[in-house]
Design a protein around this motif. Structure first.
Motif, PDB file in Angstrom:
ATOM      1  N   GLY A  10       0.906  -1.609  11.271  1.00 56.18           N
ATOM      2  CA  GLY A  10       2.276  -1.947  10.891  1.00 56.18           C
ATOM      3  C   GLY A  10       2.258  -2.809   9.647  1.00 56.18           C
ATOM      4  N   VAL A  11       3.090  -2.440   8.678  1.00 61.18           N
ATOM      5  CA  VAL A  11       3.156  -3.162   7.405  1.00 61.18           C
ATOM      6  C   VAL A  11       4.607  -3.547   7.147  1.00 61.18           C
ATOM      7  CG1 VAL A  11       2.640  -3.052   4.931  1.00 61.18           C
ATOM      8  CG2 VAL A  11       1.270  -1.703   6.534  1.00 61.18           C
ATOM      9  N   VAL A  12       4.861  -4.827   6.900  1.00 60.56           N
ATOM     10  CA  VAL A  12       6.195  -5.297   6.532  1.00 60.56           C
ATOM     11  C   VAL A  12       6.120  -5.767   5.086  1.00 60.56           C
ATOM     12  CG1 VAL A  12       8.060  -6.928   7.006  1.00 60.56           C
ATOM     13  CG2 VAL A  12       6.713  -5.986   8.902  1.00 60.56           C
ATOM     14  N   VAL A  13       6.996  -5.207   4.256  1.00 61.09           N
ATOM     15  CA  VAL A  13       6.987  -5.490   2.825  1.00 61.09           C
ATOM     16  C   VAL A  13       8.231  -6.304   2.482  1.00 61.09           C
ATOM     17  CG1 VAL A  13       6.884  -4.485   0.525  1.00 61.09           C
ATOM     18  CG2 VAL A  13       5.816  -3.283   2.438  1.00 61.09           C
ATOM     19  N   ALA A  19       5.390  -2.439  -4.102  1.00 57.30           N
ATOM     20  CA  ALA A  19       5.287  -1.041  -3.680  1.00 57.30           C
ATOM     21  C   ALA A  19       4.213  -0.245  -4.430  1.00 57.30           C
ATOM     22  CB  ALA A  19       6.644  -0.351  -3.789  1.00 57.30           C
ATOM     23  N   PRO A  20       4.114  -0.335  -5.758  1.00 61.02           N
ATOM     24  CA  PRO A  20       3.070   0.436  -6.439  1.00 61.02           C
ATOM     25  C   PRO A  20       1.657   0.056  -5.984  1.00 61.02           C
ATOM     26  CG  PRO A  20       4.709  -0.297  -8.019  1.00 61.02           C
ATOM     27  CD  PRO A  20       5.008  -0.993  -6.717  1.00 61.02           C
ATOM     28  N   GLN A  21       1.419  -1.219  -5.767  1.00 62.30           N
ATOM     29  CA  GLN A  21       0.101  -1.675  -5.332  1.00 62.30           C
ATOM     30  C   GLN A  21      -0.185  -1.190  -3.907  1.00 62.30           C
ATOM     31  OE1 GLN A  21      -0.428  -5.893  -5.773  1.00 62.30           O
ATOM     32  NE2 GLN A  21      -2.624  -5.798  -5.369  1.00 62.30           N
ATOM     33  N   ILE A  22       0.814  -1.241  -3.040  1.00 58.64           N
ATOM     34  CA  ILE A  22       0.657  -0.764  -1.662  1.00 58.64           C
ATOM     35  C   ILE A  22       0.350   0.728  -1.661  1.00 58.64           C
ATOM     36  CG2 ILE A  22       1.880  -0.344   0.516  1.00 58.64           C
ATOM     37  CD1 ILE A  22       3.494  -2.947  -0.200  1.00 58.64           C
ATOM     38  N   ASN A  23       1.119   1.491  -2.420  1.00 59.50           N
ATOM     39  CA  ASN A  23       0.904   2.935  -2.463  1.00 59.50           C
ATOM     40  C   ASN A  23      -0.467   3.289  -3.017  1.00 59.50           C
ATOM     41  OD1 ASN A  23       3.307   3.827  -1.277  1.00 59.50           O
ATOM     42  ND2 ASN A  23       4.411   3.528  -3.190  1.00 59.50           N
ATOM     43  N   ALA A  24      -0.964   2.537  -3.988  1.00 61.45           N
ATOM     44  CA  ALA A  24      -2.296   2.790  -4.543  1.00 61.45           C
ATOM     45  C   ALA A  24      -3.367   2.566  -3.473  1.00 61.45           C
ATOM     46  CB  ALA A  24      -2.545   1.893  -5.752  1.00 61.45           C
ATOM     47  N   ILE A  25      -3.226   1.506  -2.690  1.00 59.87           N
ATOM     48  CA  ILE A  25      -4.190   1.231  -1.618  1.00 59.87           C
ATOM     49  C   ILE A  25      -4.130   2.333  -0.560  1.00 59.87           C
ATOM     50  CG2 ILE A  25      -4.775  -0.350   0.276  1.00 59.87           C
ATOM     51  CD1 ILE A  25      -3.720  -2.634  -1.611  1.00 59.87           C
ATOM     52  N   LEU A  26      -2.929   2.713  -0.154  1.00 61.60           N
ATOM     53  CA  LEU A  26      -2.794   3.763   0.857  1.00 61.60           C
ATOM     54  C   LEU A  26      -3.376   5.082   0.350  1.00 61.60           C
ATOM     55  CD1 LEU A  26       0.739   3.005   2.324  1.00 61.60           C
ATOM     56  CD2 LEU A  26      -1.501   2.369   3.237  1.00 61.60           C
ATOM     57  N   ARG A  36       2.356   8.735   8.307  1.00 64.03           N
ATOM     58  CA  ARG A  36       2.974   7.554   7.684  1.00 64.03           C
ATOM     59  C   ARG A  36       4.487   7.674   7.802  1.00 64.03           C
ATOM     60  NH1 ARG A  36       2.362   5.942   1.264  1.00 64.03           N
ATOM     61  NH2 ARG A  36       4.136   4.537   1.198  1.00 64.03           N
ATOM     62  N   LEU A  37       5.119   6.572   8.213  1.00 73.02           N
ATOM     63  CA  LEU A  37       6.572   6.519   8.315  1.00 73.02           C
ATOM     64  C   LEU A  37       7.040   5.278   7.563  1.00 73.02           C
ATOM     65  CD1 LEU A  37       9.310   7.378   9.576  1.00 73.02           C
ATOM     66  CD2 LEU A  37       8.715   5.949  11.533  1.00 73.02           C
ATOM     67  N   GLY A  38       7.883   5.467   6.575  1.00 74.65           N
ATOM     68  CA  GLY A  38       8.426   4.348   5.817  1.00 74.65           C
ATOM     69  C   GLY A  38       9.908   4.183   6.097  1.00 74.65           C
ATOM     70  N   THR A  64      -6.614  -2.638   5.866  1.00 79.14           N
ATOM     71  CA  THR A  64      -5.690  -3.692   6.277  1.00 79.14           C
ATOM     72  C   THR A  64      -5.966  -4.991   5.528  1.00 79.14           C
ATOM     73  OG1 THR A  64      -7.056  -4.273   8.201  1.00 79.14           O
ATOM     74  CG2 THR A  64      -5.251  -2.707   8.560  1.00 79.14           C
ATOM     75  N   GLY A  65      -7.229  -5.266   5.260  1.00 78.87           N
ATOM     76  CA  GLY A  65      -7.576  -6.462   4.501  1.00 78.87           C
ATOM     77  C   GLY A  65      -7.022  -6.433   3.088  1.00 78.87           C
ATOM     78  N   ARG A  66      -7.157  -5.285   2.440  1.00 81.28           N
ATOM     79  CA  ARG A  66      -6.626  -5.159   1.076  1.00 81.28           C
ATOM     80  C   ARG A  66      -5.108  -5.225   1.066  1.00 81.28           C
ATOM     81  NH1 ARG A  66      -8.931  -0.454  -2.199  1.00 81.28           N
ATOM     82  NH2 ARG A  66      -7.734  -1.550  -3.784  1.00 81.28           N
ATOM     83  N   LEU A  67      -4.466  -4.580   2.051  1.00 80.33           N
ATOM     84  CA  LEU A  67      -3.000  -4.643   2.123  1.00 80.33           C
ATOM     85  C   LEU A  67      -2.529  -6.073   2.361  1.00 80.33           C
ATOM     86  CD1 LEU A  67      -2.257  -1.464   4.256  1.00 80.33           C
ATOM     87  CD2 LEU A  67      -1.555  -1.835   1.881  1.00 80.33           C
ATOM     88  N   GLY A  68      -3.239  -6.805   3.216  1.00 77.48           N
ATOM     89  CA  GLY A  68      -2.854  -8.172   3.538  1.00 77.48           C
ATOM     90  C   GLY A  68      -2.951  -9.135   2.373  1.00 77.48           C
TER      91      GLY A  68
END
Length: 82
Positions: A10-13, A19-26, A36-38, A64-68
């Motif tokens: 679960g990711v809360v933004v 968003a661009p950084q999150i999408n690049a990691i994903l 994936r459900l946004g 998850t570490g990179r997203l965090g």
């Protein structure tokens, strides 16, 4: 080779600029993302991303570490024990 595990992430933004950084990691971890459900929660000013994952603990933890570390992002994972 590490054992494959199933789980959810679960990711809360809180910051839409992230968003661009999150999408690049994903995108880098696309091989372990089953689904994936946004959900943009406009009344609260946040977005919620739910991920179904299937991969090694190293890969899931790496993602998850990179997203965090992204500004304005909170992450929690629930991983199966088998």
């Amino acid at each position: 080779m590490s054992e494959s595990r199933l789980g959810t992430v679960g990711v809360v933004v809180d910051d839409p600029e992230s968003a661009p950084q999150i999408n690049a990691i994903l995108h880098q971890y696309a091989d372990i993302i089953v689904g994936r459900l946004g959900i943009p929660y406009r009344s609260r000013g946040v977005s919620i991303i739910a991920l179904a994952v299937d991969g090694s603990m190293d890969a899931i933890s790496g993602m998850t570490g990179r997203l965090g570390k992204v500004r304005g992002v909170s992450v929690k994972a629930a991983i199966s024990k088998r």
